[in-house]
Design an enzyme around this catalytic site. Structure first.
Site, mmCIF file in Angstrom:
data_model
loop_
_atom_site.group_PDB
_atom_site.id
_atom_site.type_symbol
_atom_site.label_atom_id
_atom_site.label_comp_id
_atom_site.label_asym_id
_atom_site.label_seq_id
_atom_site.Cartn_x
_atom_site.Cartn_y
_atom_site.Cartn_z
ATOM 1 N N TYR A 146 29.369 -10.412 15.315
ATOM 2 C CA TYR A 146 28.148 -11.165 14.979
ATOM 3 C C TYR A 146 28.154 -11.526 13.492
ATOM 4 O O TYR A 146 27.899 -12.676 13.112
ATOM 5 C CB TYR A 146 26.921 -10.325 15.340
ATOM 6 C CG TYR A 146 25.582 -10.965 15.022
ATOM 7 C CD1 TYR A 146 24.986 -11.860 15.894
ATOM 8 C CD2 TYR A 146 24.906 -10.659 13.831
ATOM 9 C CE1 TYR A 146 23.751 -12.438 15.608
ATOM 10 C CE2 TYR A 146 23.682 -11.226 13.528
ATOM 11 C CZ TYR A 146 23.104 -12.115 14.422
ATOM 12 O OH TYR A 146 21.878 -12.690 14.124
ATOM 13 N N SER A 195 13.738 -20.984 23.958
ATOM 14 C CA SER A 195 13.103 -20.347 25.121
ATOM 15 C C SER A 195 12.574 -18.947 24.829
ATOM 16 O O SER A 195 11.923 -18.349 25.680
ATOM 17 C CB SER A 195 14.095 -20.292 26.291
ATOM 18 O OG SER A 195 15.244 -19.560 25.919
#
Ligand code: NDP
Length: 259
Positions: A163, A22
């Site tokens: 992360y 997206s």
């Protein structure tokens, strides 16, 4: 160009599932793979954005369809794979791209931050790869999984501990799945970008702080999304048929600079 050489990179009518399509890299990968002839299954939570991309790809003659997906939810992953099967047939290639990031001191991260990053970048990528691979094995038609990692899987930087740890986990998962799935003719490779300019980070990367970061990259430039196209097409196509368990880094030399 020799026809057998162009054929080597052909994705004609291959079904590619792209997670996190997206925005940013996932949306770009959708455009690139559709332009290369693939049927692209665009998946993410924000389906309105996916619908816009479907229209854009169809307007240029490509084949695309939007699918709702939350990679942290196994039921959602299976519902998405069922839906892709009914629209495009079985998935030939997975681009396991959905990811989230955060930047804060190691002293400030909360458990909720850790969970969000690991649930999406590592467990989510695992669930999607595992469920896709199960179906590939059931159908005995082989397959191709591409995990979007990061140079932060192989180096560290301030503020991105969870992360980096999640991406390092995904890189080792890539190798471990490659080892186990080779007997089923399923290849598993990683694509590790350095800093790539996307809509979300463009402002930061073009700031003074971004300039300092850029000065540590040997080529003195951030990558553009299109800089990943060659490697994506290599990994997605038969041109890489002998490659599995590997990591291809696209970072302007950032990793080798050690800075
Ligand atoms: P964006 O934030 O632009 O895109 C992230 C995508 O992941 C969105 O489409 C989002 O869709 C999707 N996503 C997030 N959580 C979920 C979820 N639970 N289920 C399904 N989809 C989800 O980031 P980028 O394009 O920059 O990053 C894409 C990938 O590339 C990530 O894995 C990132 O770690 C990696 N990467 C990016 C680099 C860069 O410089 N940009 C460098 C190195 C690696 P939605 O919110 O609609 O669900």
């Amino acid at each position: 160009m020799n026809a057998s050489i162009t054929q080597l990179f052909s994705l004609d009518n291959k079904c590619v599932l792209i997670t996190g399509a997206s925005s940013g890299l996932g949306a770009h990968f959708g455009r690139t793979l559709a332009a290369a002839g693939a049927k692209v299954a665009l998946a993410a939570r924000r389906t309105a954005r996916l619908q816009d991309l479907v229209q854009e790809i169809e307007a240029t003659g490509g084949q695309a369809h939007a699918f709702e997906l939350d990679v942290t939810d196994r039921a959602s992953v299976n519902a998405c794979l069922d839906a892709v099967m009914s629209v495009f047939g079985p998935v030939d290639i997975l681009v396991n791209n959905a990811g989230v990031s955060d930047t804060k001191s190691a002293l400030d991260y909360q458990d909720t931050d850790w969970d969000r990053i690991f649930d999406t970048n590592l467990k989510g990528a695992w669930i999607v790869a595992q469920e896709t691979a199960k179906r590939m094995v059931e159908l005995a038609r082989g397959g191709n999984l591409i995990n979007v990692c990061s140079i932060l899987a192989s180096r560290v930087s301030g503020g991105v501990g969870p992360y980096s740890a999640a991406k390092a986990g995904l890189l080792n998962l890539t190798r471990s799945m490659a080892l186990e799935l080779a007997r089923h003719d399923i290849r598993v490779n990683a694509l590790s970008p350095g800093y790539v300019i996307t809509e979300l980070n463009a402002e930061f990367l073009r700031s003074e702080e971004g300039d300092r970061l850029r000065s540590r990259i040997p080529t003195r430039r951030f990558s553009e999304m299109a800089d990943l196209d060659g490697v994506l097409l290599l990994l997605a196509s038969n041109a890489s048929r002998a490659m599995t368990g590997t990591d291809i880094v696209v970072d302007g030399g950032h990793l080798c600079s050690g800075l």
